[in-house]
Design a protein around this motif. Structure first.
Motif, PDB file in Angstrom:
ATOM      1  N   LYS A 142       0.822  -1.221   0.000  1.00 25.33           N
ATOM      2  CA  LYS A 142       0.000   0.000   0.000  1.00 25.33           C
ATOM      3  C   LYS A 142       0.851   1.265   0.000  1.00 25.33           C
ATOM      4  CE  LYS A 142      -3.645  -2.583   0.363  1.00 25.33           C
ATOM      5  NZ  LYS A 142      -4.096  -3.145  -0.922  1.00 25.33           N
ATOM      6  N   ILE A 143       2.160   1.097   0.140  1.00 25.88           N
ATOM      7  CA  ILE A 143       3.020   2.297   0.190  1.00 25.88           C
ATOM      8  C   ILE A 143       2.884   3.144  -1.081  1.00 25.88           C
ATOM      9  CG2 ILE A 143       5.413   3.131   0.317  1.00 25.88           C
ATOM     10  CD1 ILE A 143       5.945   1.177   2.505  1.00 25.88           C
ATOM     11  N   PRO A 144       2.835   2.551  -2.268  1.00 23.32           N
ATOM     12  CA  PRO A 144       2.692   3.390  -3.457  1.00 23.32           C
ATOM     13  C   PRO A 144       1.442   4.288  -3.408  1.00 23.32           C
ATOM     14  CG  PRO A 144       3.306   1.170  -4.086  1.00 23.32           C
ATOM     15  CD  PRO A 144       3.041   1.135  -2.611  1.00 23.32           C
ATOM     16  N   TYR A 145       0.351   3.761  -2.861  1.00 24.19           N
ATOM     17  CA  TYR A 145      -0.879   4.559  -2.720  1.00 24.19           C
ATOM     18  C   TYR A 145      -0.618   5.762  -1.810  1.00 24.19           C
ATOM     19  CZ  TYR A 145      -5.722   5.522  -1.115  1.00 24.19           C
ATOM     20  OH  TYR A 145      -6.922   6.105  -0.777  1.00 24.19           O
ATOM     21  N   LEU A 146       0.080   5.485  -0.692  1.00 23.39           N
ATOM     22  CA  LEU A 146       0.364   6.567   0.258  1.00 23.39           C
ATOM     23  C   LEU A 146       1.326   7.577  -0.345  1.00 23.39           C
ATOM     24  CD1 LEU A 146       0.729   4.264   3.383  1.00 23.39           C
ATOM     25  CD2 LEU A 146      -1.170   5.820   2.907  1.00 23.39           C
ATOM     26  N   GLU A 147       2.293   7.056  -1.102  1.00 28.19           N
ATOM     27  CA  GLU A 147       3.258   7.949  -1.752  1.00 28.19           C
ATOM     28  C   GLU A 147       2.573   8.834  -2.788  1.00 28.19           C
ATOM     29  OE1 GLU A 147       7.630   5.898  -1.669  1.00 28.19           O
ATOM     30  OE2 GLU A 147       6.154   5.004  -3.017  1.00 28.19           O
ATOM     31  N   LYS A 148       1.633   8.224  -3.476  1.00 31.82           N
ATOM     32  CA  LYS A 148       0.904   8.994  -4.497  1.00 31.82           C
ATOM     33  C   LYS A 148       0.191  10.189  -3.842  1.00 31.82           C
ATOM     34  CE  LYS A 148      -2.672   6.930  -6.301  1.00 31.82           C
ATOM     35  NZ  LYS A 148      -3.363   5.899  -7.055  1.00 31.82           N
ATOM     36  N   LEU A 149      -0.338   9.944  -2.654  1.00 34.57           N
ATOM     37  CA  LEU A 149      -1.023  11.019  -1.931  1.00 34.57           C
ATOM     38  C   LEU A 149      -0.017  12.026  -1.371  1.00 34.57           C
ATOM     39  CD1 LEU A 149      -3.750  12.046  -0.819  1.00 34.57           C
ATOM     40  CD2 LEU A 149      -3.463  10.511   1.133  1.00 34.57           C
ATOM     41  N   GLY A 150       1.157  11.532  -1.005  1.00 34.52           N
ATOM     42  CA  GLY A 150       2.178  12.418  -0.428  1.00 34.52           C
ATOM     43  C   GLY A 150       2.448  12.152   1.042  1.00 34.52           C
ATOM     44  N   VAL A 151       1.852  11.084   1.561  1.00 32.64           N
ATOM     45  CA  VAL A 151       2.028  10.748   2.977  1.00 32.64           C
ATOM     46  C   VAL A 151       3.393  10.092   3.187  1.00 32.64           C
ATOM     47  CG1 VAL A 151       1.223   9.104   4.734  1.00 32.64           C
ATOM     48  CG2 VAL A 151      -0.415  10.566   3.538  1.00 32.64           C
ATOM     49  N   ASN A 152       4.129  10.560   4.209  1.00 28.98           N
ATOM     50  CA  ASN A 152       5.443   9.954   4.474  1.00 28.98           C
ATOM     51  C   ASN A 152       5.660   9.677   5.953  1.00 28.98           C
ATOM     52  OD1 ASN A 152       5.626  12.563   5.303  1.00 28.98           O
ATOM     53  ND2 ASN A 152       7.276  13.151   3.908  1.00 28.98           N
ATOM     54  N   PHE A 153       4.562   9.589   6.682  1.00 25.10           N
ATOM     55  CA  PHE A 153       4.658   9.386   8.136  1.00 25.10           C
ATOM     56  C   PHE A 153       3.423   8.579   8.529  1.00 25.10           C
ATOM     57  CE2 PHE A 153       4.073  12.000  12.319  1.00 25.10           C
ATOM     58  CZ  PHE A 153       4.592  10.977  13.074  1.00 25.10           C
ATOM     59  N   LEU A 154       3.632   7.393   9.082  1.00 25.39           N
ATOM     60  CA  LEU A 154       2.484   6.534   9.394  1.00 25.39           C
ATOM     61  C   LEU A 154       2.303   6.354  10.887  1.00 25.39           C
ATOM     62  CD1 LEU A 154       2.557   3.604   6.835  1.00 25.39           C
ATOM     63  CD2 LEU A 154       1.325   5.777   6.744  1.00 25.39           C
ATOM     64  N   HIS A 155       1.081   6.563  11.330  1.00 27.29           N
ATOM     65  CA  HIS A 155       0.723   6.188  12.697  1.00 27.29           C
ATOM     66  C   HIS A 155      -0.068   4.893  12.602  1.00 27.29           C
ATOM     67  CE1 HIS A 155      -2.226   6.854  16.288  1.00 27.29           C
ATOM     68  NE2 HIS A 155      -1.286   5.993  16.599  1.00 27.29           N
ATOM     69  N   LEU A 156       0.543   3.792  13.017  1.00 30.99           N
ATOM     70  CA  LEU A 156      -0.184   2.524  13.030  1.00 30.99           C
ATOM     71  C   LEU A 156      -0.927   2.447  14.356  1.00 30.99           C
ATOM     72  CD1 LEU A 156       2.476   0.070  11.544  1.00 30.99           C
ATOM     73  CD2 LEU A 156       0.808   1.522  10.349  1.00 30.99           C
ATOM     74  N   MET A 157      -2.219   2.339  14.277  1.00 33.01           N
ATOM     75  CA  MET A 157      -3.046   2.263  15.483  1.00 33.01           C
ATOM     76  C   MET A 157      -2.621   1.025  16.270  1.00 33.01           C
ATOM     77  SD  MET A 157      -4.961   4.953  15.338  1.00 33.01           S
ATOM     78  CE  MET A 157      -6.230   4.555  16.530  1.00 33.01           C
ATOM     79  N   PRO A 158      -2.999   0.943  17.566  1.00 28.21           N
ATOM     80  CA  PRO A 158      -2.426  -0.077  18.456  1.00 28.21           C
ATOM     81  C   PRO A 158      -2.268  -1.463  17.822  1.00 28.21           C
ATOM     82  CG  PRO A 158      -3.902   1.289  19.679  1.00 28.21           C
ATOM     83  CD  PRO A 158      -3.982   1.770  18.251  1.00 28.21           C
ATOM     84  N   LEU A 159      -1.075  -2.007  18.011  1.00 26.27           N
ATOM     85  CA  LEU A 159      -0.667  -3.226  17.316  1.00 26.27           C
ATOM     86  C   LEU A 159      -0.525  -4.405  18.255  1.00 26.27           C
ATOM     87  CD1 LEU A 159       2.344  -1.589  15.471  1.00 26.27           C
ATOM     88  CD2 LEU A 159       0.247  -2.383  14.374  1.00 26.27           C
ATOM     89  N   PHE A 160      -0.525  -4.130  19.557  1.00 25.61           N
ATOM     90  CA  PHE A 160      -0.121  -5.186  20.483  1.00 25.61           C
ATOM     91  C   PHE A 160      -1.312  -5.976  20.996  1.00 25.61           C
ATOM     92  CE2 PHE A 160       3.415  -2.449  19.889  1.00 25.61           C
ATOM     93  CZ  PHE A 160       4.464  -3.355  19.760  1.00 25.61           C
ATOM     94  N   LYS A 161      -0.992  -7.150  21.486  1.00 20.45           N
ATOM     95  CA  LYS A 161      -2.001  -8.136  21.880  1.00 20.45           C
ATOM     96  C   LYS A 161      -3.078  -7.517  22.772  1.00 20.45           C
ATOM     97  CE  LYS A 161      -1.926 -12.994  23.089  1.00 20.45           C
ATOM     98  NZ  LYS A 161      -2.741 -13.453  24.065  1.00 20.45           N
ATOM     99  N   SER A 162      -4.310  -7.773  22.401  1.00 26.37           N
ATOM    100  CA  SER A 162      -5.432  -7.141  23.074  1.00 26.37           C
ATOM    101  C   SER A 162      -6.644  -8.057  22.926  1.00 26.37           C
ATOM    102  CB  SER A 162      -5.668  -5.799  22.368  1.00 26.37           C
ATOM    103  OG  SER A 162      -6.711  -5.102  22.935  1.00 26.37           O
ATOM    104  N   PRO A 163      -7.395  -8.300  23.998  1.00 28.36           N
ATOM    105  CA  PRO A 163      -8.471  -9.299  23.914  1.00 28.36           C
ATOM    106  C   PRO A 163      -9.607  -8.892  22.974  1.00 28.36           C
ATOM    107  CG  PRO A 163      -8.108  -8.561  26.182  1.00 28.36           C
ATOM    108  CD  PRO A 163      -7.318  -7.661  25.313  1.00 28.36           C
ATOM    109  N   GLU A 164      -9.969  -9.794  22.104  1.00 29.46           N
ATOM    110  CA  GLU A 164     -11.098  -9.580  21.180  1.00 29.46           C
ATOM    111  C   GLU A 164     -12.349  -9.232  21.991  1.00 29.46           C
ATOM    112  OE1 GLU A 164     -10.748 -10.264  17.700  1.00 29.46           O
ATOM    113  OE2 GLU A 164     -12.764  -9.390  17.513  1.00 29.46           O
ATOM    114  N   GLY A 165     -13.050  -8.209  21.550  1.00 26.38           N
ATOM    115  CA  GLY A 165     -14.308  -7.863  22.226  1.00 26.38           C
ATOM    116  C   GLY A 165     -14.120  -6.938  23.427  1.00 26.38           C
TER     117      GLY A 165
END
Ligand code: GLC
Length: 638
Positions: free
Chosen positions: A107-130
């Motif tokens: 998906k990086i090419p899509y972001l590059e096309k827009l001009g985005v060069n800084f990503l905030h990935l929303m919480p990634l760590f283990k977390s109970p479903e629900g």
């Protein structure tokens, strides 16, 4: 005061760790006394100070050579690297945007096309479903949620970003853990040492007393600030959801363990760590348990430790509080710019929505008196929408000085966006407090700007108006100073998504209406001329390009707000080394005019200017001549 014993101990450690890097030694010498003083102020003479120092040394020695080089190159920049106009960010949920971490590179090419060069990935760590609160209820701070991938995937993705000169931000959820976290489990098993990692009480006496002064965060879905745990037969402090247990930072062990987690993220190569909910990390009976001086001391302590061991990582404090309080997260007095490098400009975000609903910019204008106090060297994260609700948390005096009654004014805005009165917007009230009638707002950028209604009524003119509003709002966030953080989906005009109502783990939280599940077929339409997606995307793309081309937009305390003498039009001048650019925004649904007089407030004005947005040349008339605006039009005048 210089503490020679302390420095001697540190020098001995430098020797025993065989550290040759003079940069590290200098940073250590510069910060050690303050680190010690802050620790002592919070924890007295706790012997755990040694553990704290050890944690700093471990973090430094575990940092890869490559990251140390990156630290050096960031430090060599004339200004802090994150003040640059080149940065444009996007926040996204890995699963809802792409699938897994390993699906992100595609998906990086899509972001590059827009001009985005800084990503905030929303919480990634283990977390109970629900019981996950979108990942903000963390079960393990070092294990990536299985459905997203592994820690190796994250490392590989960070490297991929770095190779493209793109930056990465992730969250550290400092205030609380999931009640499934190891520490909570050990506490439930009756181990006193771990019970002391949290706040828990045998009966309601202390909880009742504390709740007298603690505002409720989720009054509908999780009323109160304490939850009874049957297994423990105790009341546990849970300021957010009942499944998020507040960590007890009066316990130095908690602080040191969490600092080690911050360093763990730093050594993954994270460029900015977003400290979730820092306003809440210190509690004291009889207070709101928000923004306490000790919370600031803790953050400064983290900042100083990071400055020593992993200096290339900046800190964002997610303090969504009253304007004057937000300002304090940059650090005050001698510690100005030694706390959070970034804060969310939540005030500016909220007054944008205020101005859009009322067509009147006076509240936004009054708010700036507070916001321009930001110290040079620190910056804003500017945004129009994010994963959270919109709180109208600016001060009553800002509304009063604009000639409105604060209660009626906020009621109007809430009604405007939630269907309480006839308006183009489609959104909903969030976290309504039955006692105070306080509420915040949910809804996507596009729906709140009228696109959902305009599309369903197939009204081409209304569609165009809503696109103009979206662009106006994004434009202001792009140029007002700070790093703009887009929210995924907004670039492709996603309207509200009501499917969360079918998911019992989400249906109690209407913030999910504006957290879209990306459909890449829809996103492909950004390349099809004249689709709504294309019109929104290309405007944003053009704004980003313009931002990056303008050095005056770098955040160097170089903004003057203008007196334009029109209550619907707000403007500011950005300047740098003799260059000046004027940004003027019409927040009303009506055509407007302003006289050229306002352009001369800070020195001589030009006779011909170019609107960098439309490309048109404008002959600047006499003081009393007018510059005309269409509804929701903005100018970028150079
Ligand atoms: C932050 C997050 C929000 C979350 C809360 C509790 O405010 O942005 O989404 O619900 O913290 O962790």
């Amino acid at each position: 005061m210089y503490n020679s014993d302390l420095q001697k101990q540190a020098n001995a450690l430098v020797k025993s760790y065989k550290i040759k890097d003079t940069g590290f030694q200098e940073r250590l010498t510069a910060n050690l006394d303050d680190i010690h003083n802050h620790f002592q102020a919070l924890y007295g003479d706790s012997p755990l100070f040694t553990d704290l120092i050890q944690t700093i040394f471990n973090a430094y020695t575990e940092r890869s050579l490559e990251l140390k080089k990156l630290d050096e190159s960031k430090a060599k920049k004339e200004e802090n690297w994150f003040l640059s106009q080149d940065l444009v960010g996007m926040s996204l949920y890995v699963d809802r945007f792409a699938g897994k971490i390993t699906d992100l590179p595609a998906k990086i090419p899509y972001l590059e096309k827009l001009g985005v060069n800084f990503l905030h990935l929303m919480p990634l760590f283990k977390s109970p479903e629900g019981e996950s609160d979108g990942g903000y209820a963390v079960e393990d701070f070092r294990v990536v949620e299985e459905k997203l991938g592994t820690i190796e995937d994250l490392r590989a993705f960070q490297k991929a970003l770095q190779q493209k000169d793109m930056y990465l931000m992730i969250d550290i959820v400092l205030n609380h853990t999931s009640h499934h976290h190891e520490w909570a489990k050990l506490a439930k098993a009756g181990i006193k040492e771990y019970q002391d990692y949290f706040y828990m009480y045998d009966d309601r006496r202390i909880p009742d007393a504390m709740e007298e002064t603690m505002p409720e965060i989720f009054p509908e879905s999780s009323p109160g600030s304490f939850t009874y745990d049957e297994k423990l037969d105790k009341w546990v402090m849970t300021v957010f959801h009942h499944y998020q247990w507040d960590l007890n930072y009066t316990n130095p062990k908690v602080f040191i363990e969490m600092l080690a987690n911050v360093f763990y993220y730093a050594n993954l190569g994270v460029d900015v760590v977003r400290i979730d909910a820092p306003a809440f990390i210190w509690k004291q009976m009889g207070t709101s348990c928000q923004n306490l001086p000790e919370a600031h001391q803790l953050l400064q302590l983290i900042k100083m430790c990071v400055e020593v061991a992993t200096p290339g990582m900046a800190i964002l404090g997610e303090a969504i509080v009253a304007p004057a309080q937000i300002m304090e997260y940059f650090g005050t007095g001698r510690f100005a710019t030694h706390e959070c490098d970034f804060a969310y400009n939540a005030t500016q975000m909220a007054v944008q929505w205020d101005a859009l609903a009322t067509g009147d910019i006076r509240v936004m204008h009054h708010a700036q008196h507070e916001l321009v106090r930001k110290p040079k060297g620190a910056t804003w994260l500017t945004y129009t929408r994010c994963h959270d609700d919109i709180g109208l948390g600016y001060d009553d005096w800002m509304i009063e000085q604009s000639g409105f009654n604060p209660y009626d004014h906020r009621t109007y805005i809430k009604n405007y966006y939630s269907g309480g009165i006839e308006s183009p917007a489609v959104g909903a009230l969030f976290a309504v407090n039955p006692k105070t009638q306080d509420a915040r707002l949910s809804g996507s950028l596009a729906s709140l700007c009228g696109l959902e209604k305009a599309i369903s009524s197939k009204d081409a003119a209304a569609i165009q108006t809503s696109i103009n509003k979206i662009t106006l709002m994004q434009a202001q966030s792009m140029f007002v100073g700070g790093v703009p953080m887009l929210f995924y989906g907004d670039e492709a005009a996603y309207t509200n998504d009501y499917s969360y109502l079918q998911d019992s783990g989400k249906s109690y939280d209407n913030r999910w209406m504006h957290r879209p599940l990306i459909d890449w077929k829809k996103n492909a339409a950004v390349d099809e001329p004249n689709t709504v997606e294309n019109r929104v995307f290309t405007n944003l793309q053009k704004l980003i390009k313009l931002r990056k081309s303008l050095k005056v937009v770098a955040d160097l305390k170089n903004i003057h707000w203008l007196e334009v003498h029109n209550n619907s039009i707000i403007g500011f001048e950005r300047y740098l080394k003799g260059e000046k650019v004027y940004f003027l925004f019409n927040f009303s649904a009506q055509p407007q005019e302003v006289t050229y007089y306002m352009l001369g407030a800070f020195g001589e004005r030009a006779t011909v200017m170019k609107d960098l947005w439309s490309g048109k040349t404008i002959q600047i008339g006499m003081d009393h001549d007018h510059l005309a605006f269409n509804p929701y039009q903005f100018y970028v005048l150079k």
